[in-house]
Scaffold this motif. Sequence first.
Motif, mmCIF file in Angstrom:
data_model
loop_
_atom_site.group_PDB
_atom_site.id
_atom_site.type_symbol
_atom_site.label_atom_id
_atom_site.label_comp_id
_atom_site.label_asym_id
_atom_site.label_seq_id
_atom_site.Cartn_x
_atom_site.Cartn_y
_atom_site.Cartn_z
ATOM 1 N N GLU A 39 0.852 -1.185 0.000
ATOM 2 C CA GLU A 39 0.000 0.000 0.000
ATOM 3 C C GLU A 39 0.892 1.240 0.000
ATOM 4 O OE1 GLU A 39 -3.727 1.901 2.436
ATOM 5 O OE2 GLU A 39 -3.307 -0.229 2.701
ATOM 6 N N ASN A 40 0.605 2.173 -0.906
ATOM 7 C CA ASN A 40 1.453 3.363 -1.035
ATOM 8 C C ASN A 40 1.045 4.464 -0.073
ATOM 9 O OD1 ASN A 40 3.028 2.362 -3.228
ATOM 10 N ND2 ASN A 40 1.268 2.726 -4.572
ATOM 11 N N GLY A 41 2.041 5.222 0.392
ATOM 12 C CA GLY A 41 1.765 6.364 1.260
ATOM 13 C C GLY A 41 2.706 7.506 0.943
ATOM 14 N N LEU A 42 2.392 8.678 1.504
ATOM 15 C CA LEU A 42 3.189 9.882 1.237
ATOM 16 C C LEU A 42 4.124 10.177 2.396
ATOM 17 C CD1 LEU A 42 0.341 12.229 -0.045
ATOM 18 C CD2 LEU A 42 2.243 11.356 -1.427
ATOM 19 N N ILE A 43 5.329 10.613 2.076
ATOM 20 C CA ILE A 43 6.261 11.076 3.112
ATOM 21 C C ILE A 43 7.178 12.140 2.529
ATOM 22 C CG2 ILE A 43 8.133 9.382 2.707
ATOM 23 C CD1 ILE A 43 8.110 9.277 5.956
ATOM 24 N N GLY A 44 7.748 12.955 3.430
ATOM 25 C CA GLY A 44 8.744 13.929 2.996
ATOM 26 C C GLY A 44 8.144 15.098 2.231
ATOM 27 N N GLY A 45 8.911 15.615 1.277
ATOM 28 C CA GLY A 45 8.477 16.770 0.511
ATOM 29 C C GLY A 45 7.204 16.488 -0.276
ATOM 30 N N ALA A 46 7.095 15.279 -0.800
ATOM 31 C CA ALA A 46 5.897 14.919 -1.575
ATOM 32 C C ALA A 46 4.656 14.991 -0.678
ATOM 33 C CB ALA A 46 6.055 13.506 -2.142
ATOM 34 N N ALA A 47 4.807 14.592 0.562
ATOM 35 C CA ALA A 47 3.684 14.640 1.512
ATOM 36 C C ALA A 47 3.385 16.088 1.886
ATOM 37 C CB ALA A 47 4.023 13.828 2.762
ATOM 38 N N TYR A 48 4.457 16.864 2.071
ATOM 39 C CA TYR A 48 4.262 18.282 2.431
ATOM 40 C C TYR A 48 3.488 18.999 1.322
ATOM 41 C CZ TYR A 48 5.144 23.179 3.250
ATOM 42 O OH TYR A 48 4.968 24.523 3.430
ATOM 43 N N ASP A 49 3.885 18.765 0.070
ATOM 44 C CA ASP A 49 3.227 19.442 -1.051
ATOM 45 C C ASP A 49 1.727 19.134 -1.100
ATOM 46 O OD1 ASP A 49 5.569 20.556 -1.809
ATOM 47 O OD2 ASP A 49 5.946 19.233 -3.511
ATOM 48 N N GLU A 50 1.390 17.904 -0.746
ATOM 49 C CA GLU A 50 -0.013 17.496 -0.871
ATOM 50 C C GLU A 50 -0.842 17.806 0.381
ATOM 51 O OE1 GLU A 50 -1.955 13.568 -2.784
ATOM 52 O OE2 GLU A 50 -0.368 14.736 -3.727
ATOM 53 N N THR A 51 -0.193 17.715 1.564
ATOM 54 C CA THR A 51 -0.983 17.816 2.808
ATOM 55 C C THR A 51 -0.522 18.915 3.758
ATOM 56 O OG1 THR A 51 0.439 16.361 4.120
ATOM 57 C CG2 THR A 51 -1.225 15.284 2.732
ATOM 58 N N GLY A 52 0.647 19.509 3.490
ATOM 59 C CA GLY A 52 1.169 20.528 4.416
ATOM 60 C C GLY A 52 1.980 19.923 5.551
ATOM 61 N N SER A 53 2.116 18.582 5.563
ATOM 62 C CA SER A 53 2.919 17.927 6.608
ATOM 63 C C SER A 53 3.825 16.876 5.963
ATOM 64 C CB SER A 53 1.993 17.243 7.623
ATOM 65 O OG SER A 53 2.721 16.268 8.356
ATOM 66 N N PRO A 54 5.095 16.755 6.435
ATOM 67 C CA PRO A 54 5.978 15.737 5.845
ATOM 68 C C PRO A 54 5.671 14.322 6.347
ATOM 69 C CG PRO A 54 7.140 16.974 7.550
ATOM 70 C CD PRO A 54 5.791 17.608 7.416
ATOM 71 N N PHE A 55 4.860 14.241 7.409
ATOM 72 C CA PHE A 55 4.499 12.931 7.971
ATOM 73 C C PHE A 55 3.015 12.980 8.373
ATOM 74 C CE2 PHE A 55 5.274 9.757 11.661
ATOM 75 C CZ PHE A 55 5.118 8.676 10.819
ATOM 76 N N PRO A 56 2.122 12.974 7.344
ATOM 77 C CA PRO A 56 0.706 13.189 7.612
ATOM 78 C C PRO A 56 0.047 12.040 8.393
ATOM 79 C CG PRO A 56 1.105 12.819 5.258
ATOM 80 C CD PRO A 56 2.435 12.817 5.922
ATOM 81 N N GLU A 57 -1.074 12.360 9.007
ATOM 82 C CA GLU A 57 -1.834 11.377 9.805
ATOM 83 C C GLU A 57 -2.057 10.072 9.051
ATOM 84 O OE1 GLU A 57 -2.835 10.609 12.991
ATOM 85 O OE2 GLU A 57 -1.925 12.563 13.303
ATOM 86 N N ALA A 58 -2.435 10.197 7.758
ATOM 87 C CA ALA A 58 -2.738 8.981 6.981
ATOM 88 C C ALA A 58 -1.509 8.072 6.897
ATOM 89 C CB ALA A 58 -3.193 9.368 5.577
ATOM 90 N N THR A 59 -0.328 8.676 6.832
ATOM 91 C CA THR A 59 0.905 7.875 6.747
ATOM 92 C C THR A 59 1.219 7.244 8.109
ATOM 93 O OG1 THR A 59 1.694 9.335 5.015
ATOM 94 C CG2 THR A 59 3.342 7.929 6.051
ATOM 95 N N ILE A 60 0.941 7.985 9.185
ATOM 96 C CA ILE A 60 1.142 7.413 10.531
ATOM 97 C C ILE A 60 0.263 6.165 10.666
ATOM 98 C CG2 ILE A 60 0.902 7.814 13.023
ATOM 99 C CD1 ILE A 60 1.485 10.773 12.531
ATOM 100 N N THR A 61 -1.000 6.295 10.286
ATOM 101 C CA THR A 61 -1.931 5.169 10.395
ATOM 102 C C THR A 61 -1.463 3.999 9.523
ATOM 103 O OG1 THR A 61 -3.669 6.805 10.639
ATOM 104 C CG2 THR A 61 -4.392 4.552 10.219
ATOM 105 N N LEU A 62 -1.089 4.310 8.291
ATOM 106 C CA LEU A 62 -0.649 3.266 7.352
ATOM 107 C C LEU A 62 0.579 2.523 7.887
ATOM 108 C CD1 LEU A 62 -0.630 1.978 4.432
ATOM 109 C CD2 LEU A 62 0.899 3.857 3.779
ATOM 110 N N THR A 63 1.565 3.273 8.377
ATOM 111 C CA THR A 63 2.815 2.629 8.811
ATOM 112 C C THR A 63 2.609 1.848 10.108
ATOM 113 O OG1 THR A 63 3.510 4.722 9.823
ATOM 114 C CG2 THR A 63 4.398 4.206 7.656
ATOM 115 N N LYS A 64 1.709 2.312 10.963
ATOM 116 C CA LYS A 64 1.440 1.566 12.199
ATOM 117 C C LYS A 64 0.754 0.243 11.901
ATOM 118 C CE LYS A 64 1.640 4.851 15.912
ATOM 119 N NZ LYS A 64 0.951 5.760 16.811
ATOM 120 N N ALA A 65 -0.105 0.245 10.883
ATOM 121 C CA ALA A 65 -0.850 -0.981 10.551
ATOM 122 C C ALA A 65 0.000 -1.963 9.739
ATOM 123 C CB ALA A 65 -2.109 -0.617 9.760
ATOM 124 N N ALA A 66 1.070 -1.460 9.133
ATOM 125 C CA ALA A 66 1.887 -2.323 8.253
ATOM 126 C C ALA A 66 2.826 -3.204 9.068
ATOM 127 C CB ALA A 66 2.699 -1.438 7.304
#
Length: 361
Positions: A39-66
């Motif tokens: 499952e793909n997720g956003l991190i870093g600059g790519a995440a910042y550009d899309e969400t305003g955060s380099p480590f968005p909530e959705a990525t925290i949830t995704l990585t915790k479940a993985a």
Amino acid sequence: MTHKIAVLAGDGIGPEIVNEAVKVLDYLNADMGLGLEFENGLIGGAAYDETGSPFPEATITLTKAADAILLGAVGGYKWESLDIAVRPEKGLLGLRSELELFSNLRPAILYPQLADASTLKPEVVAGLDLMIVRELTGGIYFGQPRGIRVLDNGEKQGYNTLVYTETEIKRIAHSAFKIAQKRDKRLCSVDKANVLECTELWREIMDEVAKDYPDVELSHMYVDNASMQLVRAPKQFDVMVTTNMFGDILSDTASMLTGSIGMLPSASLDCNGKGMYEPIHGSAPDIAGKGIANPLATILSAAMMLRYTFNQSVAADRIEAAVNSALDSNVRTADIYSDGMQKVSTSEMGDAVVNALKAGV
Ligand code: NAD
């Protein structure tokens, strides 16, 4: 049984190299029925550009479940002027601390085909295969108190604190002994116990934990000697375990023994073996988008994932052998190219690894 992998491509060459690692994993997944799900997720600059955060909530949830995370790299010129709190690198630090990834594995392997790439004599480094286990979430980089203060006489003083609890030392010790069990069963613990009480405790606990691993031979070495031995005769080591700061320095020295940043994988594990796997290099913005990055460090990170999180050592061995076989066929990305070799693109190098697997490696 399914194994969930969070795929975080990140910035710069990240998407290009991660693509090739997923290509290799996809092939093995189908070939060996490994049960891998991506499952793909956003991190870093790519995440910042899309969400305003380099480590968005959705990525925290995704990585915790993985069960494991495959990461490309983060960062680049575009985000350098951002406030430090939202810089891409914050995403990586957030991931490490959120998931308590305290055990950092940095192998230094020199492929015989690339022996000329090292600055050391080929006979010193040919066949090098060592693993540095670095404590990643404690020690002097995190110890309190820290800061810069003004003394009574008006002079400024900078200070940091080297601290390790028994619990922190024990968990990195267990992690390192378990890794040594999967290799040549020799573990060298590196400290400065002659000068620093904190690492006197480190040594004491290493000896204590060693009793649980009678099949592993434990030795101790002072860090100054270890740095010298790494350059003098690096092949004497199998696994080294050390503190955060000593590991930071020694692992960079070890990586340069191999001469090529595009070849070296890494893993950061928690106490249950869940891990984040990534190449040791960064996002290489200078070559991003050109299709010339070397994907092998990321492909080898995928092999580490199979070995250390999913206990699929046969599949891991196959990837490592396929990389060897690809190098034997003389294909080289630009960073490891030399005269007489065939220069290939990022995706052609990924294809060469898959073709070696298809050919029965
Ligand atoms: P870098 O590792 O990205 O690049 C150093 C040099 O090595 C560059 O010339 C690059 O082109 C080359 N290189 C790196 N990986 C390569 C590959 N796979 N194939 C071919 N050549 C490769 O280090 P840097 O230039 O200091 O940093 C660039 C960005 O990466 C910065 O924003 C930095 O903060 C970030 N960074 C991220 C991580 C990470 O995500 N874990 C680690 C280090 C640096």
